[in-house]
Enzyme design. Structure first.
Site, PDB file in Angstrom:
ATOM      1  N   ARG A  26       0.882  -1.181   0.000  1.00  0.00           N
ATOM      2  CA  ARG A  26       0.000   0.000   0.000  1.00  0.00           C
ATOM      3  C   ARG A  26       0.914   1.225   0.000  1.00  0.00           C
ATOM      4  O   ARG A  26       1.723   1.391   0.921  1.00  0.00           O
ATOM      5  CB  ARG A  26      -0.909   0.004   1.230  1.00  0.00           C
ATOM      6  CG  ARG A  26      -1.638   1.326   1.415  1.00  0.00           C
ATOM      7  CD  ARG A  26      -2.768   1.270   2.413  1.00  0.00           C
ATOM      8  NE  ARG A  26      -3.902   0.563   1.871  1.00  0.00           N
ATOM      9  CZ  ARG A  26      -5.144   0.621   2.368  1.00  0.00           C
ATOM     10  NH1 ARG A  26      -5.393   1.358   3.433  1.00  0.00           N
ATOM     11  NH2 ARG A  26      -6.127  -0.042   1.805  1.00  0.00           N
TER      12      ARG A  26
ATOM     13  N   HIS B 264      -7.172   0.996  -6.565  1.00  0.00           N
ATOM     14  CA  HIS B 264      -7.383   0.102  -5.408  1.00  0.00           C
ATOM     15  C   HIS B 264      -8.001  -1.191  -5.967  1.00  0.00           C
ATOM     16  O   HIS B 264      -9.163  -1.507  -5.720  1.00  0.00           O
ATOM     17  CB  HIS B 264      -8.304   0.779  -4.393  1.00  0.00           C
ATOM     18  CG  HIS B 264      -8.307   0.144  -3.037  1.00  0.00           C
ATOM     19  ND1 HIS B 264      -7.552  -0.977  -2.728  1.00  0.00           N
ATOM     20  CD2 HIS B 264      -8.979   0.461  -1.893  1.00  0.00           C
ATOM     21  CE1 HIS B 264      -7.762  -1.303  -1.472  1.00  0.00           C
ATOM     22  NE2 HIS B 264      -8.614  -0.450  -0.936  1.00  0.00           N
TER      23      HIS B 264
ATOM     24  N   GLN C  45      -9.895  -3.821  -3.787  1.00  0.00           N
ATOM     25  CA  GLN C  45     -11.232  -3.369  -3.393  1.00  0.00           C
ATOM     26  C   GLN C  45     -12.239  -3.679  -4.502  1.00  0.00           C
ATOM     27  O   GLN C  45     -13.344  -4.167  -4.251  1.00  0.00           O
ATOM     28  CB  GLN C  45     -11.200  -1.865  -3.106  1.00  0.00           C
ATOM     29  CG  GLN C  45     -12.534  -1.301  -2.677  1.00  0.00           C
ATOM     30  CD  GLN C  45     -12.975  -1.819  -1.314  1.00  0.00           C
ATOM     31  OE1 GLN C  45     -12.220  -1.767  -0.364  1.00  0.00           O
ATOM     32  NE2 GLN C  45     -14.194  -2.330  -1.226  1.00  0.00           N
TER      33      GLN C  45
ATOM     34  N   ASP D 101     -17.270   7.146  -1.798  1.00  0.00           N
ATOM     35  CA  ASP D 101     -16.036   7.006  -1.021  1.00  0.00           C
ATOM     36  C   ASP D 101     -15.774   8.364  -0.363  1.00  0.00           C
ATOM     37  O   ASP D 101     -16.416   9.369  -0.708  1.00  0.00           O
ATOM     38  CB  ASP D 101     -14.873   6.593  -1.954  1.00  0.00           C
ATOM     39  CG  ASP D 101     -13.572   6.329  -1.210  1.00  0.00           C
ATOM     40  OD1 ASP D 101     -13.601   6.138   0.027  1.00  0.00           O
ATOM     41  OD2 ASP D 101     -12.504   6.323  -1.864  1.00  0.00           O
TER      42      ASP D 101
ATOM     43  N   CYS E 277     -16.426   1.536   0.203  1.00  0.00           N
ATOM     44  CA  CYS E 277     -15.262   0.694   0.511  1.00  0.00           C
ATOM     45  C   CYS E 277     -14.921   0.717   1.996  1.00  0.00           C
ATOM     46  O   CYS E 277     -14.280  -0.197   2.498  1.00  0.00           O
ATOM     47  CB  CYS E 277     -14.067   1.153  -0.308  1.00  0.00           C
ATOM     48  SG  CYS E 277     -13.663   2.896  -0.051  1.00  0.00           S
TER      49      CYS E 277
ATOM     50  N   ARG F 226     -13.695  -8.884   0.950  1.00  0.00           N
ATOM     51  CA  ARG F 226     -12.271  -8.603   0.769  1.00  0.00           C
ATOM     52  C   ARG F 226     -11.462  -9.862   1.082  1.00  0.00           C
ATOM     53  O   ARG F 226     -10.518 -10.200   0.376  1.00  0.00           O
ATOM     54  CB  ARG F 226     -11.811  -7.447   1.701  1.00  0.00           C
ATOM     55  CG  ARG F 226     -12.424  -6.086   1.416  1.00  0.00           C
ATOM     56  CD  ARG F 226     -12.003  -5.513   0.098  1.00  0.00           C
ATOM     57  NE  ARG F 226     -10.551  -5.459  -0.061  1.00  0.00           N
ATOM     58  CZ  ARG F 226      -9.779  -4.453   0.376  1.00  0.00           C
ATOM     59  NH1 ARG F 226     -10.313  -3.416   0.969  1.00  0.00           N
ATOM     60  NH2 ARG F 226      -8.470  -4.475   0.165  1.00  0.00           N
TER      61      ARG F 226
END
Ligand code: CP
Ligand code: NVA
Length: 312
Positions: free
Chosen positions: A109, A136, A139, A231, A271, A299
């Site tokens: 990340r 991402h 996700q 988001d 998310c 996830r």
């Protein structure tokens, strides 16, 4: 599915740095494998026995970090965490070549997407993007699986995204377009998605039959959508702009009035982490049409399938 057939599922691209690294066929196989892994969690309990995966996290994380750790452990492997800047003390190419000597995979990340690229360029291990400033992709795997699980189909559904044209929006747009899901985004004028990503998504949509629409009107995007996604207005790394963003995004909140324009069976998606009373109201995120915790659960399952396809 036995070990030989898993080998046949290996991603041709070797790395998973962005959504373009996985073909439509590979993504369909990943969704199928995810359903199996979710239904029979013990089935691949030894798949990563004796294998170690390096988790490099420059930014905070709850879901991504814990679901990767859990996925790796439930597949019989182990995870090593390094939290902090990647390449602060030495070139990223040296970090990559150190990890090569000890572990079997890298999950990173990062602030800059270039860091993910540099790791992939120098490492012989599969590198997975666990969120960068541009994408991402892990996700988006969970999101598309959640939509398919909920509705039973993907092709022809309309997915609306309201808010910042950020990393999550980019990955969602590419993955939806790849799978034939119509994607409509509504963003404030200076916060649209990257034009190159929109072009990439439209190229994918031309093959899948999906439409990719970018507008400044939340009502237009949400009307008749089967899923409404948002988001945070201020992503990690943009904290200094938080106040300016709160002003710019005021009309882009997913509240009951906006959500009412969606199809009667529409679901709300996010998310997480969410900022209540900024991008979404408490009433919408807590409503019985919110699937945010299904996304969070998925996830784990989608990342297990991904690890099997990258590492097994
Ligand atoms: N959705 C997501 O990636 O959450 P984290 O930032 O907690 O990992
Ligand atoms: N867009 C958000 C997603 C967090 C999971 C961020 O980058 O901070």
């Amino acid at each position: 599915m036995n070990k030989n057939s898993l080998a046949a599922l290996r991603l041709a691209a070797r790395h998973f740095t962005c959504d373009l690294d996985i073909t439509r066929e590979e993504l369909a196989a990943l969704l199928e494998l995810t359903a199996q892994v979710k239904a029979t969690p013990g089935r691949y309990a030894d798949a990563l026995r004796g294998r170690y995966v390096s988790l490099l996290f420059e930014k905070p994380s709850l879901r991504t970090r814990l679901t990767f750790e859990l996925a790796i452990k439930q597949l019989g492997g182990d995870a090593l965490l390094s939290a902090g800047p990647i390449g602060g003390r030495e070139p990223i190419k040296d970090v990559a070549r150190n990890l090569d000597r000890w572990t079997q995979g890298i999950v990173a990340r990062t602030f800059s997407h270039k860091t993910v690229h540099e790791l992939a360029r120098w490492s012989r291990l599969p590198v997975t993007n666990a969120l960068s400033d541009l994408y991402h992709p892990c996700q988006a795997l969970a999101d598309i699986f959640t939509i398919q699980e909920h509705f039973g189909v993907l092709r022809g559904l309309k997915l609306a995204y309201v808010g910042d044209g950020n990393n999550v929006a980019h990955s969602l747009m590419l993955t939806a377009a790849r799978m034939g899901v119509h994607f409509a985004a509504a963003t404030p004028p200076s916060f649209g998605p990257h034009p190159e990503v929109v072009t990439q998504a439209r190229d994918l949509a031309a093959h899948s039959g999906a439409a990719v629409t970018i507008t400044h009107s939340p009502a237009e995007a949400v009307t008749e959508a089967r899923a409404v996604y948002t988001d945070v207005w201020t992503s990690m790394g943009h904290e200094a702009e938080a106040e300016r963003r709160r002003q710019a995004f005021r009309e882009y909140q997913v509240n009951e009035a906006l959500f009412a324009l969606a199809a009667p069976d529409a679901v709300f998606m996010h998310c997480l982490p969410a900022k209540r009373d900024e991008e979404v109201t408490e009433a919408v995120i807590e409503s019985d049409r919110s699937v945010v915790f299904d996304q969070a659960e998925n996830r784990l399952h989608t990342q297990k399938a991904l690890l099997l396809m990258l590492l097994d």
